[in-house]
Every structure is written in C-alpha cells, then in structure tokens.
Write an enzyme that holds these catalytic residues in place. Sequence first.
Site, PDB file in Angstrom:
ATOM      1  N   GLY A 139       0.846  -1.181   0.000  1.00  0.00           N
ATOM      2  CA  GLY A 139       0.000   0.000   0.000  1.00  0.00           C
ATOM      3  C   GLY A 139       0.883   1.232   0.000  1.00  0.00           C
ATOM      4  O   GLY A 139       2.103   1.143   0.129  1.00  0.00           O
ATOM      5  N   LYS A 140       0.287   2.394  -0.166  1.00  0.00           N
ATOM      6  CA  LYS A 140       1.045   3.643  -0.118  1.00  0.00           C
ATOM      7  C   LYS A 140       0.084   4.787   0.137  1.00  0.00           C
ATOM      8  O   LYS A 140      -1.098   4.716  -0.220  1.00  0.00           O
ATOM      9  CB  LYS A 140       1.775   3.886  -1.436  1.00  0.00           C
ATOM     10  CG  LYS A 140       3.029   4.745  -1.288  1.00  0.00           C
ATOM     11  CD  LYS A 140       4.148   3.974  -0.622  1.00  0.00           C
ATOM     12  CE  LYS A 140       5.440   4.793  -0.557  1.00  0.00           C
ATOM     13  NZ  LYS A 140       6.553   4.028   0.015  1.00  0.00           N
TER      14      LYS A 140
END
Length: 407
Positions: A95-96
Amino acid sequence: MLQTTRAFITKAGQKLGLDQAAIDKILQLNAEHEFTITLDDGQSFPAYRMQHDNSRGPYKGGIRFHPEVTADEVRALATLMSFKTAAVGLPLGGGKGGITVDPRTLTSAQLEELSRKYSQYLHTHIGPDKDVPGPDVGTDASVMDWMADEFEKLTGDTSHASFTGKSLKNGGSLGRDAATGRGGVFALAELLASVGLAQKEVTIAIQGYGNVGSFFATIAAEEHPSWHVVAVSDSVGALYGADGLDVKGLTDFKAARRSFTDYRKDSIEHISSEALLGLDVDILVLAALGDAVNKDNMRAIKARYVVELANGPVDETAHAYLSKQGTTILPDIIANAGGVIVSYLEWLQNRQDEHWSEEKVNAELKDYMVKAVRNLTKVAKNEKVNLTEAAFILGLRGLLDKPGELS
C-alpha cells in the site's frame, strides 16, 4: 512511474506465461482512497491511500508529504510495495499514502492537525491486521506518532502496531532511521561479491544526500574502506572530490540544515546535480526522487552500476538504454527494501510486546537483504534477464505462490 511499473510487471507476467487477463488482474488495486483534508485555517490538501494487494498479509507502505504527490504516483508506489515485500520474503502486502503538501510551509501545529485528520479519515481502513502505514518522503517519527495516537484514540487499539517508523518512546524500533541506507549497503556489497568485486577499490557518486543517501554513505565508509564516495548532491547543488569526500563531515554539515552550495573545502569542486549523474564513477547511487534518470539525461550516465535507493529513479526508456549499454541496475524493489524490512521488524516487536537491540535488528536486516540479492542474481541468471526484470519475476512469484518467505 506508474507506466514504468506496469511495463515491468507485464514483462514479468509474460515471462512466467501469464495471459493479459491475469496480468491485468495483478495490476489492479484492491482499494483506492482519495479525499481532501481541510485544516481549521481553511487550507485544503488532496490526500490518498492506495491499497494494492493483501494476499500475503496486511497492506504495508509509507505516507509521503510532498507538493508533487499525485494519485498515479501513489498507485505506482503501492503496486511496487506489493512486489517489494514479496521479493524480499515478507508476509505483507503493498500500500502507499500521500498528501499533496509541502510540509516545510506548515507550522508544527498545522502539521499535527494534518497528520491527525489523515488518520481520522482512514482509521476504519487501516490497523495492525489491515494496513500498516509508515514514514516516507516528508514524514518522520513525529508524524507517525500523531497518526498512531489518533488511531488509538478512535479504535482503542493499544498494540502500537498500527503504524511503523514511530519514535522509540512510542514503540518504534532501533535501527529504523538508518534502515534504507544500511540495507542499500548490504545489497550492494552482496552484488559486488557476486561479480568478484567484494574487495576491489570502487568510486561512488550519490544523488540525494538526505536521510537515505547520508546513512548509505556513512555506513559504507565504516564497513567498506575500499568504497570511496567522490560526489554527493542535495536539492540545490553537488560536490566532487576526486580523492574522496569526508562523508561524516558532510553529514554533520547537512544536519545543521545547510546547503552544499555553502560548503567550502580545498580540493572540493562545486558541480551541478546533472553533472554528478555523468561522472565517470563505478557506482551511481540514486537516492533522491523518481524519474531522475530519463530520456533527456540517460546518455550521460557512465557508471557501471546504478543503485536505486529512491523509488523509480530510472524511467522505462532510460532503463532499456542503460541495460543495452551494459550498465547493471540494482532495482529499487530490492535495493531500498531495508526500510520496509525494519518496519516489519518493528511491527513484529509491537505485536509480541518486545523491544530488540539494534544489533539484532541489523542482523535480521542483513539476513533479509543478502537472501534477497542472492535470489535476485539467481533468477537473473536462470531466466537470462537483467536484475530489474528478475526482481519483478521474484515478486510476482511471491504474489502468485503466497509463501511466508522465499528460500
């Protein structure tokens, strides 16, 4: 960066015999969160959290505060995280997050408000078993502490495992600040050993002397006397010294928030950041931002080895050109994985209510990095591909097989 990431994933999928439908499924993100944060003073900022894949474990990835953050950049980085965690054998997903903001323009109070509101918006989508954010460009332990505190207030979770990169007093891990730079040293040392250059004298230029670049330089100087850093750059200028630079002195100089344009020392030459990229050195370390090497400057690169400590610093066109020229690129998926590895170790310590010594953390980090580079070079040799393509194949195999760790 998104285009380059997808191109490498597509190539890896084709190499493994996947059809386009299967590749498209891998490219698709599980969830996208785009929202706006408005401060009490009326300032508004676009914010993002992209969650690519959690088949191996909770989403994992940093949050960056930078004026050039875009949705596509965060999508690319989230996707890269899935491949990075799989390639180095972590039981985590990808994720980011990000906010389009220059944190230097905010007061401490405004920065805290921004951080807490980011956590408020996302608190139902993150957590120790869902998504574990950490720091990235423009964020630090203070930001993580604020976000974690807000999450704990809203959810009652007291494990401190909802965020990593926290301060030591709030459940952070020893060794986290230096992790990405130290991991890069471990990765490069293993790569050089694999080609018979372990004890050879080599020259190094480092683009980007921030947290990652400075730790890489100082740790390299301590552990590898035959590595000579001859050039470094910050956001406004660069320095070159043919006989090597005093990296400890330069780190202290930067700690005082001074620019390299103000640095004065006999035998040290001031050059441009672009000139640094074209120096005739053995190793070019890219520790700034994405797309630093592109179609406009790729022909200037003379280094035999390029180490990607930033995310996506060599674009697709430049990568193809440099590979044809015989340049070896140690890809970001492996080279800068030290940060997420120690973030994982921090998460483990929080879950187990433990606090490890820095020696134990660094030893675990080295084991992961050495194993990852050995797997990388093995895949490159067996599949007859370059190291970047090998990294994506390694990551894709991890995502498809979903092992807890690679052998």
